[in-house]
Design a protein around this motif. Structure first.
Motif, PDB file in Angstrom:
ATOM      1  N   SER A 103       0.763  -1.250   0.122  1.00 21.51           N
ATOM      2  CA  SER A 103      -0.011   0.214  -0.114  1.00 21.51           C
ATOM      3  C   SER A 103       0.811   1.365  -0.105  1.00 21.51           C
ATOM      4  O   SER A 103       0.641   2.306  -0.736  1.00 21.51           O
ATOM      5  CB  SER A 103      -0.935   0.178   1.246  1.00 21.51           C
ATOM      6  OG  SER A 103      -1.565  -1.146   1.426  1.00 21.51           O
ATOM      7  N   PHE A 104       1.906   1.228   0.881  1.00 13.11           N
ATOM      8  CA  PHE A 104       2.613   2.438   0.919  1.00 13.11           C
ATOM      9  C   PHE A 104       3.599   2.445  -0.319  1.00 13.11           C
ATOM     10  O   PHE A 104       3.826   3.685  -1.004  1.00 13.11           O
ATOM     11  CB  PHE A 104       3.737   2.335   2.205  1.00 13.11           C
ATOM     12  CG  PHE A 104       3.014   2.550   3.297  1.00 13.11           C
ATOM     13  CD1 PHE A 104       3.148   4.035   3.947  1.00 13.11           C
ATOM     14  CD2 PHE A 104       2.354   1.854   3.990  1.00 13.11           C
ATOM     15  CE1 PHE A 104       2.453   4.518   5.040  1.00 13.11           C
ATOM     16  CE2 PHE A 104       1.587   2.308   5.234  1.00 13.11           C
ATOM     17  CZ  PHE A 104       1.748   3.385   5.722  1.00 13.11           C
TER      18      PHE A 104
ATOM     19  N   ALA B  11      -5.342  -5.359  -4.749  1.00 15.13           N
ATOM     20  CA  ALA B  11      -5.641  -4.011  -4.978  1.00 15.13           C
ATOM     21  C   ALA B  11      -6.774  -3.343  -4.241  1.00 15.13           C
ATOM     22  O   ALA B  11      -6.566  -2.426  -3.758  1.00 15.13           O
ATOM     23  CB  ALA B  11      -6.201  -4.022  -6.680  1.00 15.13           C
ATOM     24  N   VAL B  12      -7.730  -4.222  -3.968  1.00 17.91           N
ATOM     25  CA  VAL B  12      -8.749  -3.713  -2.842  1.00 17.91           C
ATOM     26  C   VAL B  12      -8.201  -3.244  -1.669  1.00 17.91           C
ATOM     27  O   VAL B  12      -8.442  -2.204  -1.030  1.00 17.91           O
ATOM     28  CB  VAL B  12      -9.703  -4.557  -2.651  1.00 17.91           C
ATOM     29  CG1 VAL B  12     -10.698  -4.338  -1.532  1.00 17.91           C
ATOM     30  CG2 VAL B  12     -10.386  -5.112  -4.074  1.00 17.91           C
ATOM     31  N   VAL B  13      -7.198  -4.162  -1.043  1.00 16.55           N
ATOM     32  CA  VAL B  13      -6.638  -3.848   0.402  1.00 16.55           C
ATOM     33  C   VAL B  13      -5.785  -2.602   0.217  1.00 16.55           C
ATOM     34  O   VAL B  13      -6.029  -1.713   1.074  1.00 16.55           O
ATOM     35  CB  VAL B  13      -5.525  -5.074   0.683  1.00 16.55           C
ATOM     36  CG1 VAL B  13      -4.865  -4.886   1.981  1.00 16.55           C
ATOM     37  CG2 VAL B  13      -6.641  -6.157   1.024  1.00 16.55           C
ATOM     38  N   VAL B  14      -5.006  -2.411  -0.892  1.00 12.73           N
ATOM     39  CA  VAL B  14      -4.208  -1.136  -1.122  1.00 12.73           C
ATOM     40  C   VAL B  14      -5.261  -0.093  -1.023  1.00 12.73           C
ATOM     41  O   VAL B  14      -4.821   1.030  -0.428  1.00 12.73           O
ATOM     42  CB  VAL B  14      -3.205  -1.443  -2.281  1.00 12.73           C
ATOM     43  CG1 VAL B  14      -2.871  -0.070  -2.683  1.00 12.73           C
ATOM     44  CG2 VAL B  14      -2.279  -2.184  -2.177  1.00 12.73           C
ATOM     45  N   LEU B 287      -5.395   5.249  -9.597  1.00 11.94           N
ATOM     46  CA  LEU B 287      -4.309   5.279 -10.862  1.00 11.94           C
ATOM     47  C   LEU B 287      -3.436   4.185 -10.649  1.00 11.94           C
ATOM     48  O   LEU B 287      -3.050   3.525 -11.541  1.00 11.94           O
ATOM     49  CB  LEU B 287      -3.831   6.488 -11.198  1.00 11.94           C
ATOM     50  CG  LEU B 287      -2.687   6.544 -12.037  1.00 11.94           C
ATOM     51  CD1 LEU B 287      -3.512   6.397 -13.443  1.00 11.94           C
ATOM     52  CD2 LEU B 287      -2.430   8.079 -12.434  1.00 11.94           C
ATOM     53  N   PHE B 288      -2.647   4.064  -9.222  1.00 14.78           N
ATOM     54  CA  PHE B 288      -1.513   3.506  -9.227  1.00 14.78           C
ATOM     55  C   PHE B 288      -1.639   1.815  -9.105  1.00 14.78           C
ATOM     56  O   PHE B 288      -0.998   0.971  -9.674  1.00 14.78           O
ATOM     57  CB  PHE B 288      -0.578   3.854  -8.125  1.00 14.78           C
ATOM     58  CG  PHE B 288       0.218   5.005  -8.547  1.00 14.78           C
ATOM     59  CD1 PHE B 288       1.364   4.678  -9.024  1.00 14.78           C
ATOM     60  CD2 PHE B 288      -0.197   6.292  -8.561  1.00 14.78           C
ATOM     61  CE1 PHE B 288       2.401   5.642  -9.475  1.00 14.78           C
ATOM     62  CE2 PHE B 288       0.501   7.219  -9.123  1.00 14.78           C
ATOM     63  CZ  PHE B 288       1.808   7.026  -9.517  1.00 14.78           C
ATOM     64  N   VAL B 289      -2.963   1.572  -8.384  1.00 10.98           N
ATOM     65  CA  VAL B 289      -3.458   0.419  -8.140  1.00 10.98           C
ATOM     66  C   VAL B 289      -3.835  -0.151  -9.423  1.00 10.98           C
ATOM     67  O   VAL B 289      -3.243  -1.246 -10.019  1.00 10.98           O
ATOM     68  CB  VAL B 289      -4.661   0.019  -7.234  1.00 10.98           C
ATOM     69  CG1 VAL B 289      -5.214  -1.193  -7.538  1.00 10.98           C
ATOM     70  CG2 VAL B 289      -4.034   0.647  -5.715  1.00 10.98           C
ATOM     71  N   THR B 290      -4.493   0.635 -10.449  1.00  9.24           N
ATOM     72  CA  THR B 290      -4.908   0.066 -11.808  1.00  9.24           C
ATOM     73  C   THR B 290      -3.444  -0.376 -12.426  1.00  9.24           C
ATOM     74  O   THR B 290      -3.185  -1.081 -13.137  1.00  9.24           O
ATOM     75  CB  THR B 290      -5.604   1.061 -12.424  1.00  9.24           C
ATOM     76  OG1 THR B 290      -6.393   1.609 -11.839  1.00  9.24           O
ATOM     77  CG2 THR B 290      -6.288   0.404 -13.584  1.00  9.24           C
ATOM     78  N   VAL B 291      -2.619   0.673 -12.402  1.00  8.60           N
ATOM     79  CA  VAL B 291      -1.272   0.475 -13.415  1.00  8.60           C
ATOM     80  C   VAL B 291      -0.465  -0.837 -12.786  1.00  8.60           C
ATOM     81  O   VAL B 291       0.083  -1.443 -13.705  1.00  8.60           O
ATOM     82  CB  VAL B 291      -0.303   1.663 -13.320  1.00  8.60           C
ATOM     83  CG1 VAL B 291       0.985   1.467 -13.837  1.00  8.60           C
ATOM     84  CG2 VAL B 291      -1.133   2.898 -13.985  1.00  8.60           C
ATOM     85  N   LEU B 294      -2.066  -3.785 -14.134  1.00  7.03           N
ATOM     86  CA  LEU B 294      -1.980  -3.983 -15.457  1.00  7.03           C
ATOM     87  C   LEU B 294      -0.468  -4.507 -15.614  1.00  7.03           C
ATOM     88  O   LEU B 294       0.048  -5.444 -16.460  1.00  7.03           O
ATOM     89  CB  LEU B 294      -1.853  -2.709 -16.403  1.00  7.03           C
ATOM     90  CG  LEU B 294      -3.481  -2.056 -16.542  1.00  7.03           C
ATOM     91  CD1 LEU B 294      -3.495  -0.943 -17.499  1.00  7.03           C
ATOM     92  CD2 LEU B 294      -4.017  -3.375 -17.271  1.00  7.03           C
ATOM     93  N   ILE B 295       0.544  -4.046 -14.848  1.00  7.57           N
ATOM     94  CA  ILE B 295       2.106  -4.365 -15.066  1.00  7.57           C
ATOM     95  C   ILE B 295       1.986  -5.913 -14.558  1.00  7.57           C
ATOM     96  O   ILE B 295       2.745  -6.793 -15.132  1.00  7.57           O
ATOM     97  CB  ILE B 295       2.887  -3.672 -14.072  1.00  7.57           C
ATOM     98  CG1 ILE B 295       2.937  -2.229 -14.459  1.00  7.57           C
ATOM     99  CG2 ILE B 295       4.326  -4.134 -13.771  1.00  7.57           C
ATOM    100  CD1 ILE B 295       3.696  -1.216 -13.905  1.00  7.57           C
ATOM    101  N   ASP B 296       1.317  -6.193 -13.706  1.00 10.79           N
ATOM    102  CA  ASP B 296       1.335  -7.640 -12.906  1.00 10.79           C
ATOM    103  C   ASP B 296       0.758  -8.528 -13.979  1.00 10.79           C
ATOM    104  O   ASP B 296       1.350  -9.590 -14.338  1.00 10.79           O
ATOM    105  CB  ASP B 296       0.189  -7.766 -11.767  1.00 10.79           C
ATOM    106  CG  ASP B 296       1.006  -8.497 -10.569  1.00 10.79           C
ATOM    107  OD1 ASP B 296       2.088  -7.990 -10.048  1.00 10.79           O
ATOM    108  OD2 ASP B 296       0.332  -9.656 -10.320  1.00 10.79           O
ATOM    109  N   LEU B 297      -0.237  -8.354 -14.688  1.00  7.63           N
ATOM    110  CA  LEU B 297      -0.738  -9.097 -15.840  1.00  7.63           C
ATOM    111  C   LEU B 297      -0.063  -9.120 -16.914  1.00  7.63           C
ATOM    112  O   LEU B 297       0.561 -10.053 -17.392  1.00  7.63           O
ATOM    113  CB  LEU B 297      -2.095  -8.594 -16.214  1.00  7.63           C
ATOM    114  CG  LEU B 297      -3.232  -8.785 -15.036  1.00  7.63           C
ATOM    115  CD1 LEU B 297      -4.546  -8.051 -15.395  1.00  7.63           C
ATOM    116  CD2 LEU B 297      -3.393 -10.216 -14.504  1.00  7.63           C
TER     117      LEU B 297
END
Lengths: 264, 311
Positions: A103-104, B11-14, B287-291, B294-297
């Motif tokens: 998260s961070f 992603a949800v946790v973040v 934005l960062f979670v989405t990116v 995508l990177i992970d995939l």
């Protein structure tokens, strides 16, 4: 290792003895000599209200370097502890801790630092808090990564079977193995802390005037860009030289620790 | 499949963690939030009864979790609320700011790629040669130059000394050149280092000389064997570059007085306009979670081994 020790010694000396080399009081105002060119009584000239630029740079060194040391060492201790807890605490603890770390990490740290320092109100305490909160994750990742690969080694299992407490195992078996990699991460984070402190200073959320600090000196100099461009050259050079020296020492240290990953 | 669930769960946790951390920060910020709302709304000192009323309205009186619920519920439906200073809805202003930042970030990324990719490719043709060593030196120097100083230096050279380009504002396309260049040079410096080591590693694979000796053309080896191998670190770096671009935009927009997302955030913080700050933070996290997703995939597509490895 030697290059980092040398550098730490030089920067430490600069931070401690820099202020006593200053020819003037860094906050002394001399309006008749404002925006003076370098030379004479003021070796690097004066700023918009006639304060000695060299004295402010030297005092600024102890602020920038001292705060960066503080921030990066708190991050080192906190991050290492968090990483060790993740590595030694079992799968569930590991999952929780690493998601918190993610998260961070998922958030651009300078943006987070700006928000935290800005919301808490400008000041040195908020600055240190903001940069520490956004600066522990890399240590945690490294400590956890090495720690995980370490837990199944023979001597660690033997230590556990012999009844050594987790704290003792962490102290005597994990820490010595982690130390070299953590020092490499620390050099990188020290450079980041210096950039972060001056960036927050430049945005007005860092060390507050009239305290001399390199980022706030740049902010002040920006207004006089057209008339006195030299004013913004000095603090910029100080930041670049310090960060470059730290990065190069870090690279050299990494190369000497893992010759197969030599970068240059 | 379980891997995909794990990635989505992360992603949800973040996102939840970021929302909670942001709210906790603002909750503990110095000053009475009800008083701030009252001053913004009525522009006057109000009696304590009105403050109590505001507290009840915003769920501030029932403790942290109740206030958090009051705050998060509209956001989940895409409503970012109204500015506590001007009273105007946050979203239209935020949209205008984003519309100025996205082209700047893309231009910066484009400049970074155009500078770094060809240089890295040519430099690694002869590792240790003069071109290689000078690009490493320039990249190390570039990594140490903060954007706020580089921006000032560029203004000094191109706007003050040469008078070729405008420095402040965002009126014309020419106003974007200096900010984009500031961002792009920083991106190029960091991309260069990672591209170089990725390419060196890709070129050092033991089967490449064997292919060459069997008479496979140099271009084909490059296309089919070196490029895919070097692509993995580049994808990682593009994720990091996004963070760099956003951080850079905050600083660069302030230097060049460009009313984009960075200026929006800095002004909102200075004015203690918390609904605006929250909106920026939540959008950034999204934005960062989405990116990262995508990177992970993309990794899984580029490198089938990734799935079995714990990140």
């Amino acid at each position: 290792m030697r290059s980092v020790l040398m550098l730490t010694a030089v920067l430490g000396l600069l931070a401690v003895f820099g202020p006593s080399l200053a020819p003037h009081d860094p906050t002394a105002i001399d309006i008749p000599n404002r925006l003076a060119p370098p030379g004479g009584v003021y070796p690097l000239g004066t700023d918009a209200i006639g304060r000695c630029v060299l004295s402010r740079l030297l005092h600024g060194a102890s602020w920038s370097l001292g705060l960066a040391f503080l921030v990066s060492v708190i991050g080192l201790i906190a991050g290492t502890l968090i990483g060790l807890v993740a590595a030694m605490g079992g799968r569930f603890v590991d999952w929780i801790v690493m998601r918190a770390t993610d998260s961070f990490l998922a958030f651009p740290d300078l943006v987070a630092a700006v928000v935290i320092a800005g919301v808490l109100g400008a000041g040195t305490g908020s600055l240190v808090f903001a940069l520490t909160v956004t600066g522990w994750m890399r240590y945690a990742r490294v400590a956890r990564g090495i720690g995980l690969s370490f837990g199944s080694r023979g001597h660690v299992i033997q230590a556990r079977l012999a009844g050594l407490s987790p704290v003792a195992i962490a102290r005597w078996h994990y820490l010595p193995a982690l130390a070299p990699s953590l020092v490499v991460v620390w050099t990188g984070m020290l450079a980041r802390a210096i950039l972060g402190i001056s960036a927050l200073g430049f945005l007005g959320f860092g060390v507050q005037p009239p305290t001399p600090e390199w980022g706030t000196m740049l902010l002040d100099a920006r207004v006089h860009l057209r008339s006195t461009p030299l004013l913004m050259i000095w603090p910029g050079l100080a930041i670049v030289a310090t960060v470059l020296a730290i990065n190069l020492a870090g690279d050299a240290l990494r190369d000497s620790l893992s010759p197969q990953e030599r970068s240059a | 499949m379980t891997a995909l669930v794990d990635v989505l769960l992360r992603a949800v946790v973040v996102l939840a963690g970021t929302a909670l951390a942001t709210f906790a920060l603002l909750w503990h910020a110095p000053g009475d939030p009800a008083l701030a709302i009252a001053v913004a709304r009525y522009d006057a000192v109000v009696p304590p009864e009105v403050l109590d009323q505001i507290r009840a309205q915003a769920g501030l009186d029932a403790g942290f979790w109740s206030a958090f619920r009051h705050w998060i519920t509209p956001i989940l439906t895409g409503d970012f609320g109204s500015s506590s200073v001007s009273g105007r809805p946050v979203w239209p202003d935020l949209r205008d700011a984003i519309a100025l930042t996205v082209p700047l970030a893309l231009a910066g990324l484009a400049i970074g790629l155009v500078l770094s990719v060809p240089l890295a490719v040519f430099a690694t043709r002869r590792p240790g040669g003069w071109l290689d060593r000078s690009t490493v030196a320039v990249a190390s120097l570039g990594a140490a130059i903060p954007a706020y100083w580089l921006g000032l230096l560029l203004i000094l050279l191109f706007a003050v000394h040469l008078g070729w380009l405008p420095a402040m504002g965002a009126q014309t396309a020419a106003h974007m050149i200096l900010p984009a260049l500031t961002l792009g040079l920083g991106v190029a410096a960091s991309l260069m280092r990672i591209l170089r080591s990725g390419l060196l590693e890709a070129r050092g694979q033991p089967f490449l000389p064997a292919l060459a000796r069997r008479g496979v053309a140099r271009n084909r080896i490059g296309r089919d064997h070196v490029a895919p191998h070097a692509a993995v670190p580049v994808v990682t770096v593009l994720g990091l570059e996004l963070a760099f671009l956003l951080e850079g935009a905050v600083i660069v927009e302030v230097i060049f007085a460009r009313p984009g997302l960075g200026s929006f955030l800095v002004q909102a913080i200075s004015a203690r306009d918390f609904p605006k700050v929250q909106a920026v933070v939540i959008l950034t996290a999204l934005l960062f979670v989405t990116v990262n997703l995508l990177i992970d995939l993309t990794y899984r597509l580029l490198d089938p081994r990734t799935g079995s490895r714990d990140a």
